[in-house]
Design a protein around this motif. Structure first.
Motif, mmCIF file in Angstrom:
data_model
loop_
_atom_site.group_PDB
_atom_site.id
_atom_site.type_symbol
_atom_site.label_atom_id
_atom_site.label_comp_id
_atom_site.label_asym_id
_atom_site.label_seq_id
_atom_site.Cartn_x
_atom_site.Cartn_y
_atom_site.Cartn_z
ATOM 1 N N PRO A 21 -4.418 1.004 -1.687
ATOM 2 C CA PRO A 21 -3.937 -0.380 -1.769
ATOM 3 C C PRO A 21 -3.287 -0.631 -3.119
ATOM 4 O O PRO A 21 -3.631 0.010 -4.115
ATOM 5 C CB PRO A 21 -5.221 -1.197 -1.614
ATOM 6 C CG PRO A 21 -6.294 -0.301 -2.147
ATOM 7 C CD PRO A 21 -5.868 1.107 -1.852
ATOM 8 N N ARG A 68 0.833 -1.199 0.000
ATOM 9 C CA ARG A 68 0.000 0.000 0.000
ATOM 10 C C ARG A 68 0.867 1.248 0.000
ATOM 11 O O ARG A 68 2.061 1.198 0.329
ATOM 12 C CB ARG A 68 -0.918 0.009 1.230
ATOM 13 C CG ARG A 68 -0.154 0.153 2.537
ATOM 14 C CD ARG A 68 -1.064 0.169 3.740
ATOM 15 N NE ARG A 68 -0.298 0.487 4.937
ATOM 16 C CZ ARG A 68 -0.831 0.895 6.072
ATOM 17 N NH1 ARG A 68 -2.136 1.049 6.176
ATOM 18 N NH2 ARG A 68 -0.077 1.162 7.116
ATOM 19 N N CYS A 80 -8.853 3.359 -8.308
ATOM 20 C CA CYS A 80 -8.294 2.305 -7.446
ATOM 21 C C CYS A 80 -8.967 0.959 -7.676
ATOM 22 O O CYS A 80 -8.318 -0.075 -7.595
ATOM 23 C CB CYS A 80 -8.411 2.696 -5.979
ATOM 24 S SG CYS A 80 -7.045 3.709 -5.423
ATOM 25 N N TRP A 121 0.402 5.127 1.706
ATOM 26 C CA TRP A 121 -0.490 5.910 2.546
ATOM 27 C C TRP A 121 0.125 7.259 2.862
ATOM 28 O O TRP A 121 1.336 7.437 2.816
ATOM 29 C CB TRP A 121 -0.869 5.157 3.827
ATOM 30 C CG TRP A 121 0.262 4.770 4.724
ATOM 31 C CD1 TRP A 121 1.053 3.655 4.624
ATOM 32 C CD2 TRP A 121 0.748 5.481 5.860
ATOM 33 N NE1 TRP A 121 1.981 3.633 5.621
ATOM 34 C CE2 TRP A 121 1.807 4.730 6.412
ATOM 35 C CE3 TRP A 121 0.368 6.663 6.491
ATOM 36 C CZ2 TRP A 121 2.519 5.146 7.540
ATOM 37 C CZ3 TRP A 121 1.070 7.071 7.614
ATOM 38 C CH2 TRP A 121 2.133 6.315 8.131
#
Length: 199
Positions: free
Chosen positions: A110, A35, A88, A37
Motif C-alpha cells: 500500500p 498501491r 511498510c 502489487w
C-alpha cells in the motif's frame, strides 16, 4: 535511508529468488495510484495470507538465495517478510503489506495517502499540459501547416514523440485533418484544424 528503496529491494529480490522457474507464468509488477502489487509463479509451501507472527520461512531456490546473500542483495532466510512489514508500517502510514501464498505468489504494497495524492496531482498536471498543447496546435493550424512547422512551433525536437503524443491523438479524434488524406506520407502533407474542433 530511503524506505521506498528498501521496500522495493525486498520486493524485487523476492521476485527473483523465490520464483518457480519451471512455470511460464510471467512475473508482474504493477504500479497503481494507491498501491504497488506483483505476481510471480510459485511453488507454494502453504496457501493464503502470510502472518509474520506465525510465518515459517521455506527455501524455494536455495542456490539462488545463497548467491543473492553473497552479493549483499539478500539477508537471512525469511528476513524479507519481516522487513516488508516493518518498513511498510512507517512508509504507508500504518498500513501493512499483503503477502498471499498460492500457486501464484502475490505481494501488495500500500502507498501512503501523501504518495497517492502526489501521484494524482502529477497525473492531473500532465493531463492539463497535454490539453494546453493540443489547444495551441489547433489554434496554430487554422491555416494548413506541415508536420515540421507544427513541431517547430511547439519546440519539440523528437519526431517520434511528436507523432505519438501530439499529432496522432489529434488526427484520431478528428480535430486535425490531413490536406492529402489519400497519401498520408506525402511530402506535401499538411494538417488543418477541422470543423469538429471549432464546435
Amino acid at each position: 535511508t530511503s524506505l521506498r528503496d528498501r521496500i522495493f529491494r525486498e520486493v524485487i529480490a523476492n521476485l527473483l529468488i523465490h520464483r518457480e522457474y519451471l512455470n511460464a507464468f510471467p512475473a508482474k509488477l504493477i504500479i497503481e495510484a494507491d498501491r504497488v502489487w506483483c505476481e510471480n509463479a510459485n511453488r507454494p509451501h502453504g496457501y493464503g495470507l502470510i502472518n509474520p507472527a506465525t510465518f515459517s520461512p521455506f527455501p524455494k531456490n536455495p542456490i539462488i538465495a545463497s548467491f543473492f546473500r553473497e552479493i549483499g542483495r539478500a539477508d537471512e532466510l525469511g528476513s524479507g517478510v519481516k522487513n516488508l512489514y516493518r518498513y511498510c508500517r512507517v512508509y504507508a502510514d500504518g498500513a501493512e503489506p499483503q503477502l498471499i501464498e498460492g500457486d501464484v505468489f502475490k505481494t501488495i504494497i500500500p502507498l501512503s495517502a501523501a504518495v497517492t495524492e502526489q501521484a494524482i496531482d502529477q497525473a492531473t498536471g500532465q493531463a492539463a499540459d497535454q490539453a494546453e498543447i493540443e489547444r495551441a496546435v489547433l489554434d496554430y493550424c487554422h491555416v494548413p501547416r506541415s508536420r515540421a512547422e507544427i513541431q517547430e512551433f511547439l519546440g519539440l525536437k523528437h519526431r517520434g514523440h511528436f507523432r505519438t503524443q501530439v499529432l496522432r491523438p489529434l488526427l484520431e479524434r478528428g480535430l486535425l485533418v490531413p490536406t492529402v488524406p489519400d497519401r498520408p506520407t506525402s511530402p506535401n502533407q499538411k494538417y488543418v484544424t477541422s470543423e469538429t474542433a471549432h464546435e
